[in-house]
Design an enzyme around this catalytic site. Structure first.
Site, PDB file in Angstrom:
ATOM      1  N   GLN A   1       0.445  -5.106  -1.789  1.00 31.14           N
ATOM      2  CA  GLN A   1      -0.280  -5.837  -0.742  1.00 31.14           C
ATOM      3  C   GLN A   1      -1.727  -6.097  -1.114  1.00 31.14           C
ATOM      4  OE1 GLN A   1      -0.292  -2.679  -0.945  1.00 31.14           O
ATOM      5  NE2 GLN A   1      -1.578  -1.621   0.489  1.00 31.14           N
TER       6      GLN A   1
ATOM      7  N   SER B   1       0.865   1.878   5.639  1.00 32.32           N
ATOM      8  CA  SER B   1       1.784   1.454   6.692  1.00 32.32           C
ATOM      9  C   SER B   1       0.959   1.031   7.899  1.00 32.32           C
ATOM     10  CB  SER B   1       2.737   2.589   7.090  1.00 32.32           C
ATOM     11  OG  SER B   1       2.114   3.484   7.990  1.00 32.32           O
ATOM     12  N   ALA B   2       1.642   0.415   8.856  1.00 34.73           N
ATOM     13  CA  ALA B   2       1.013   0.072  10.132  1.00 34.73           C
ATOM     14  C   ALA B   2      -0.219  -0.814   9.965  1.00 34.73           C
ATOM     15  CB  ALA B   2       0.662   1.338  10.921  1.00 34.73           C
ATOM     16  N   SER B   3      -0.252  -1.589   8.889  1.00 32.08           N
ATOM     17  CA  SER B   3      -1.364  -2.535   8.652  1.00 32.08           C
ATOM     18  C   SER B   3      -2.709  -1.836   8.798  1.00 32.08           C
ATOM     19  CB  SER B   3      -1.276  -3.721   9.612  1.00 32.08           C
ATOM     20  OG  SER B   3      -0.059  -4.386   9.442  1.00 32.08           O
TER      21      SER B   3
ATOM     22  N   GLN C   1      -4.541  -0.106   6.137  1.00 28.87           N
ATOM     23  CA  GLN C   1      -5.402   0.189   4.990  1.00 28.87           C
ATOM     24  C   GLN C   1      -6.675  -0.651   4.957  1.00 28.87           C
ATOM     25  OE1 GLN C   1      -5.041   2.911   3.835  1.00 28.87           O
ATOM     26  NE2 GLN C   1      -3.114   3.395   2.797  1.00 28.87           N
ATOM     27  N   THR C   2      -6.579  -1.949   5.170  1.00 27.65           N
ATOM     28  CA  THR C   2      -7.793  -2.771   5.129  1.00 27.65           C
ATOM     29  C   THR C   2      -8.754  -2.316   6.220  1.00 27.65           C
ATOM     30  OG1 THR C   2      -6.650  -4.670   4.211  1.00 27.65           O
ATOM     31  CG2 THR C   2      -8.698  -5.122   5.388  1.00 27.65           C
TER      32      THR C   2
ATOM     33  N   GLY D   1      -0.643  -6.863   7.281  1.00 27.05           N
ATOM     34  CA  GLY D   1       0.669  -6.738   6.636  1.00 27.05           C
ATOM     35  C   GLY D   1       1.854  -7.001   7.539  1.00 27.05           C
ATOM     36  N   GLU D   2       1.871  -6.425   8.714  1.00 28.97           N
ATOM     37  CA  GLU D   2       3.049  -6.586   9.575  1.00 28.97           C
ATOM     38  C   GLU D   2       3.001  -7.888  10.378  1.00 28.97           C
ATOM     39  OE1 GLU D   2       2.509  -2.406   8.922  1.00 28.97           O
ATOM     40  OE2 GLU D   2       4.195  -2.790  10.224  1.00 28.97           O
TER      41      GLU D   2
END
Lengths: 279, 899
Positions: free
Chosen positions: B635, B673-675, B677-678, B859-860
């Protein structure tokens, strides 16, 4: 675990008579292993002299038993072979087409074998060779059921013979995605048109019966009719030649419904080519 | 070149070098190349020709190396990605282009893609999208959505990728070059030389009891080193992801609960394991239940979970029942989705070695610290006794959060004190890994005369399979999100996770939200049509705006950007409607439609602490290291986090050396996970960069405007003044460690509270063409508007969107895992390069109160609107609405016939 790489047919047949298993492009054999080891003895047919390629055979054609789908695509063949060429393009992927052989596709005898419908419309014969000799039979007799053929122990499918063929061919494959797909249904056609009339029509459907089937009842109705009557004739036909099943790809009912539409489109594609070709 | 090789050897030309290696001639060429010749750039994804990752050129032609007998390559010229990029200018240009376009995400399919593309480029001739698709159609990619790969092949030139830039710059992936030159190493690629192999013995039935035969005799007869059983597990024989729900045994005891569950594992040499006879176990199949229907009365899978109910979730606001009763307009419907497989092209792989009283594990993963703690519990060791050193991860999408292969190598290495490896077969991966929860949803929405939503009621049943995995997360998250990003004054949403005898359903991009959006966004279309309101206008009329309460009563004063996303789609929407009308006027058998859908997703874990920590230091030599533990599974966190850190510190990214996730040397940046990291790790990186900068400026006694230069030393330029900061000592001369944890609040008994600090929103439109006679759906294009707050790297944003859209297309049109029936990649279908249409990404930057530089997660989000947009397009084209996914040709055709 040896892999034998014979360079002559007699050498290959002798190895096979000794219990070896034939290997072509490996595109069916290796996936079928899953996580298991390869067979003890494999006989690679790809190096056997004279076994690979498409050549003239009298007025007809011979496709050697080690001929790949890519070889078919690159061969200079008349318009009746267009369906076979289109099928070649739809087999798996370029990688599979480069390795997999037409003969292997027939011997694997999947109900969804991409090559069978087009070869049925080309009225192909297969030549089976073993140490005890060769025999020849129509493709329609060779495949006897799902994953079942007339191939005996020690025998290989050494060649496919196609008689002199006029007319134009077409092929359509229906699947749930664009590439790398096992068909839900497919139809091949070879048709000949003269002065707007269907002189001959050969149609075959795959993935709609234990073995791909010629649609002879429908063909008989089409011959002698104007090309533009085809739609009405196909719509009225109930495809008794087929016996589709339910599987992970589609229910039988859908296959029966879709194959009519596919048949009409394939036939029309062949008719268009034929008309353009004749003109 | 010699065509002859000594007996038991194979001679071939590999990437220009003539080699003769000992090998069984019937082994797969892929195995020879990887295990004997060391060409680890040849990837194995399926061993069946279904994925194309192992594509190599043999005498110039692309073939699947997994389908070719090694002996068939005797005397042949074999070329792989690494050799091509090193030796062929065409491939070198292609690699540059892949970098420029970010055509590699995780990188596992990249070798196959590039090798297939080189064959096409070498052939010459007209280069069109169609030609590229035909040439690359045999290679599956699960990350990119293929469009950037097509663009890269069409644009193979010498132009250099953009290498430098802080926040907002579309720089090339910082970890990208190894992915495009063949140097990247994934889970199976790093297995120690001579490692023993573990193979897991699994249940062939959905539910069964079992009795072992004579295991000692079997082990001796088959030359195995060890057989691992439940009794060998030194710690607790259970693992899981949610505290209180660690219910999955490493080895089932007494009874198996799903087809594919482990009961034992054998350890031996590769040869012994490959040749071993059938494992001595007697199975007794037991009655099983594989869908929630009937699970309430079935035998309990877990004693303490009555009715096989794993857990429930609820959000309640206002009085939904009363408001619905009063609503002048109501629509309701039932919708369902099936099991969806993550379908990463890299199967699970791990290796382990014992070092004294510690275990060192290398594996592909999304959650190194969680894996560490889970292994420690199984092994009865302290977490510090376990080191998880992740390899590159060839796609994850949620499933590589859970422990899979790691416990088996850990236990074997611990007991045998020898290096051990395991790689799942594709079938094993499909049967045993977690899946997206199948859903059965009933939903009703009510609307006033002006077309404003007044109420919604949602009831979702989720098949969570045999074990909890991330099921509780899905049950909690869905009720919060099932309204969609719309103002819904009266609301009641209930969810329940039901245990059945299937593989565990767990985390998969969206955690249940894509399933609820399938219901909610289709009902929105039905309602809009009922009221005669344009479907985009209807959504704009109802979407949440800054200051509006969500269904949990949370109010965002800034950054609720769904209105901007919908507005951004307006020009494309109008154009698409006109185009479809024109097309449909001119065509009989094929009809086009345009669909639209929105989505939203709260970034980070729901109402609980989930911090990230980032560490950075400068050595005495002036080298700057960033310990970046947010696992990059494709990602782009390696790039995004570095850009944020560089911006905060005030240095170019080129000055930064990345130290990856490794539980021994890099602090915990939480799960990928769960969008999150950013947003979360990004904030930790920002804080760390700022803290390091403050320290440096203080040491130099310079102003905030000073420029930091790292050129063998540390130099500060502040206006006219130049200061050199002395760097001394072992390790880091200067170091900063900072953490960030999102501010959330617990939810009350009605699900009211602030579950997430940040929501991202999205709206997508899809133009689809349906063949009425066959029921086939061809997508024409997708336009995706995403509010990312601030795009740290716009090219990575596009990559995420395109990849999410492709997975949404799969969910909508073709994917359904049927236990026992679709355990390979030719029966379980994911989109190919020919199934993903051009995607136009519109980046909205509405900022955010909390995100680093205003950035949110993504991400999600990108997957959530796609499936309902596709389904709405099909309905618009044909009038037929698909309630039960996937919308395969037969289902679409049946719906058309039923009209």
């Amino acid at each position: 675990m040896p892999l034998h790489r014979p360079e002559t047919l007699s050498e290959a047949l002798s190895l096979l008579a000794g219990g070896g298993r034939a290997l072509g492009g490996g595109t069916d054999l290796y996936p079928a292993l899953r996580d298991g080891p390869p067979p003890a003895d494999l006989v690679d047919l790809m190096n056997v002299a004279g076994l690979r390629g498409v050549s003239r055979d009298g007025n007809g054609w011979r496709i050697g038993g080690a001929t790949t789908w890519t070889d078919i695509l690159r061969a200079d063949l008349p318009p009746a072979f267009d369906g076979l060429k289109q099928a070649s393009r739809e087999v798996g992927s370029v990688q599979i087409q480069n390795a997999g052989t037409v003969a292997g596709n027939l011997c694997n005898a999947s109900p969804a074998a991409d090559g069978v419908p087009a070869l049925l419309t080309l009225e192909a014969d297969v030549e089976l060779s073993s140490q005890t000799g060769t025999r020849r039979m129509p493709l329609s007799q060779f495949i006897t059921g799902p994953r079942r053929t007339e191939l005996a122990q020690g025998e290989i499918l050494s060649a496919i013979f196609i008689p002199e063929t006029t007319g134009s061919g077409a092929f359509l494959k229906l699947g749930a995605r664009r590439y790398l797909v096992i068909s839900i249904a497919m139809v091949a056609a070879v048709v000949e048109i003269r002065e707007g009339l269907i002189v001959s029509a050969k149609l075959a459907a795959g993935s709609c019966a234990p073995v791909a089937q010629r649609l002879r009842g429908l063909e008989a109705q089409l011959v002698g009719k104007p090309a533009h009557d085809a739609a009405a004739i196909i719509t009225a036909h109930d495809f008794p030649e087929l016996a589709p099943i339910d599987d992970v790809r589609a229910p039988a009912e859908y296959r029966r419904d879709a194959v009519a539409a596919l048949t009409l489109r394939t036939l029309n594609a062949a008719i268009s080519k034929e008309t353009a070709h004749v003109a | 070149m010699s065509l002859d090789a000594p007996n038991g050897h194979i001679g071939l030309t590999l990437n220009g070098a003539e080699i003769t290696v000992p090998a069984d001639s019937t082994m797969r060429l892929s195995e020879l190349l990887r295990e004997v010749a060391g060409a680890k750039d040849v990837k194995v994804g399926c061993n069946a020709g279904d994925c194309g990752a192992c594509t190599v050129l043999v005498d110039g032609n692309p073939v699947c190396a997994c389908l070719m007998a090694a002996g068939q390559a005797q005397g042949a010229v074999v070329e792989t990605q690494s050799g091509l990029v090193a030796d062929d200018p065409i491939a070198e240009r292609l690699a540059q282009s892949f970098q420029r376009h970010q055509a590699a995400q995780c990188g596992i399919c990249t070798p196959g893609m590039m090798v297939a593309a080189v064959a096409l480029l070498r052939r010459g001739g007209a280069l069109t999208s169609e030609a590229v698709e035909d040439a690359l159609g045999g290679v599956l990619c699960r990350c990119t959505g293929y469009r950037k790969i097509i663009a890269a092949v069409l644009d193979a030139s010498d132009t250099a990728p953009l290498a430098e830039g802080g926040v907002g710059a579309p720089i090339a992936r910082l970890d990208g070059w190894p992915k495009v030159n063949g140097a990247e190493r994934f889970g199976d690629d790093v297995a120690p030389e001579g490692a023993l192999v573990v193979r897991v013995i699994r249940s062939p039935f959905h539910r069964a009891s079992f009795a072992f035969g004579d295991l000692d005799k079997y082990r001796e007869d088959n030359g195995l080193e060890r057989i691992l059983l439940a009794a060998d597990v030194p710690g607790e024989n259970c693992f899981g992801t949610i505290p209180g729900f660690e219910d999955q045994p490493m080895f089932a005891e007494g009874e198996t609960r799903f087809k594919g569950e482990a009961i034992a594992a054998v350890v031996g040499s590769t040869e012994a394991v490959e040749a071993m006879q059938a494992f001595p176990v007697d199975w007794t199949e037991l009655p099983s239940v594989t869908t929630p229907d009937g699970a309430g009365d079935a035998a309990l899978l877990h004693e303490n979970r009555a009715g096989n109910v794993m857990c429930r979730g609820i959000v309640r606001r206002g009085d939904a029942a009363a408001a619905l009763a009063e609503a002048p307009h109501r629509v309701a419907g039932d919708f369902s989705t099936g099991f969806i497989e993550h379908g990463y092209i890299e199967p699970e792989a791990a290796s382990a070695i014992r070092v004294g009283d510690r275990l060192e594990i290398r594996c592909c993963t999304q959650a190194p610290f969680m894996n560490r703690d889970g292994i420690a519990r199984l092994m009865g060791l302290a977490p510090e006794a376990i080191r998880i050193n992740p390899t590159a991860t060839g796609g994850g999408f949620g499933s590589k959060l859970d422990l899979t292969a790691q416990p088996y190598v850990a236990l074997a290495a611990w007991l045998l004190n020898r290096p051990v490896r395991i790689t799942y077969s594709r079938t094993e991966s499909l049967m045993s890994s977690t899946k997206r929860h199948p859903s059965e949803v009933h939903m009703e929405i009510g609307c006033d005369a002006e077309g404003r939503i007044t109420a919604a009621q949602f009831d979702g049943v989720f098949n969570t399979g045999a074990y909890a995995s991330w099921g509780p997360t899905v049950a909690n998250r869905v009720p919060i999100h099932a309204s969609g990003p719309y103002l819904t004054p009266h609301y009641e949403a209930k969810s329940v996770g039901i245990h059945t005898n299937t593989a565990p359903a767990g985390a998969f991009r969206g955690f249940g939200v894509p399933q609820s959006a399938v219901a909610q966004e289709q009902l929105y279309d039905i309602m809009a049509d009922r009221l005669g309101i344009d479907r985009l206008e209807f959504r704009l009329r109802n979407c949440l705006r800054n200051g509006d309460p969500t269904v949990t009563g949370q109010v965002f004063e800034r950054g609720m950007g769904i209105d901007a996303c919908l507005e951004a789609l307006k020009p494309s929407w109008d154009e698409a409607l006109a185009e479809c009308a024109a097309f449909n006027g001119a065509h009989e058998g094929r009809k086009r439609g345009v669909g639209i859908a929105s989505g939203w997703y709260g970034c980070g874990n729901t109402s609980i602490s989930n911090p990230s920590t980032i560490r950075a230091g400068i050595t005495a030599e002036g080298q700057l290291f960033l310990h970046q533990g947010a696992v990059d599974i494709g990602q782009g966190s390696n790039t995004v986090i570095t850009q944020i850190f560089a911006q905060a510190l005030g240095v170019p990214v080129a000055d930064i050396t990345l130290v990856g996730a490794d539980t021994d040397v890099t602090p915990d940046a939480g799960k990928t996970s769960a969008s999150r990291q950013t947003y979360i790790t990004g904030n930790a990186a920002r804080l760390c960069g700022e803290a390091l900068r403050a320290q440096i400026l203080r040491l130099g006694n310079v102003s905030n405007d000073a420029v930091i230069s790292l050129d063998g030393g540390l130099t500060l330029t502040d206006g006219e003044a130049t200061v050199t900061v002395p760097l001394m000592g072992e390790g880091y001369a200067i170091e900063a460690v900072e953490s960030y944890d999102p501010p959330t609040t617990p939810l009350d008994e009605n699900g009211q509270g602030d579950p997430y600090a940040v929501f991202g929103t999205a709206a997508q439109l899809c133009v689809a063409e349906v063949d009425l006679a066959l029921g086939t759906t061809k997508l024409i294009r997708i336009v995706a508007a995403h509010d990312v707050g601030r795009a740290i790297n716009p090219l990575l944003v596009e990559g995420q969107v395109e990849g999410g859209v492709a997975q949404g297309i799969g969910l909508a049109l073709m994917e359904e895992f049927l236990p026992g029936r679709t355990e390979n990649l030719h029966d379980y279908l994911i989109p190919t390069i020919g199934d993903v249409p051009p995607i136009d990404t519109l980046i909205i930057e509405s900022g955010d109160m909390h995100g680093p530089y205003g950035a949110k997660g993504l991400g999600e989000h990108c997957l959530i609107p796609t499936a309902p947009a596709v389904l709405n397009a099909i309905a618009h084209a044909t009038g037929a609405r698909i309630h039960h996914l996937p919308a395969t040709p037969d289902r679409v055709r049946a719906a058309i016939r039923a009209l």
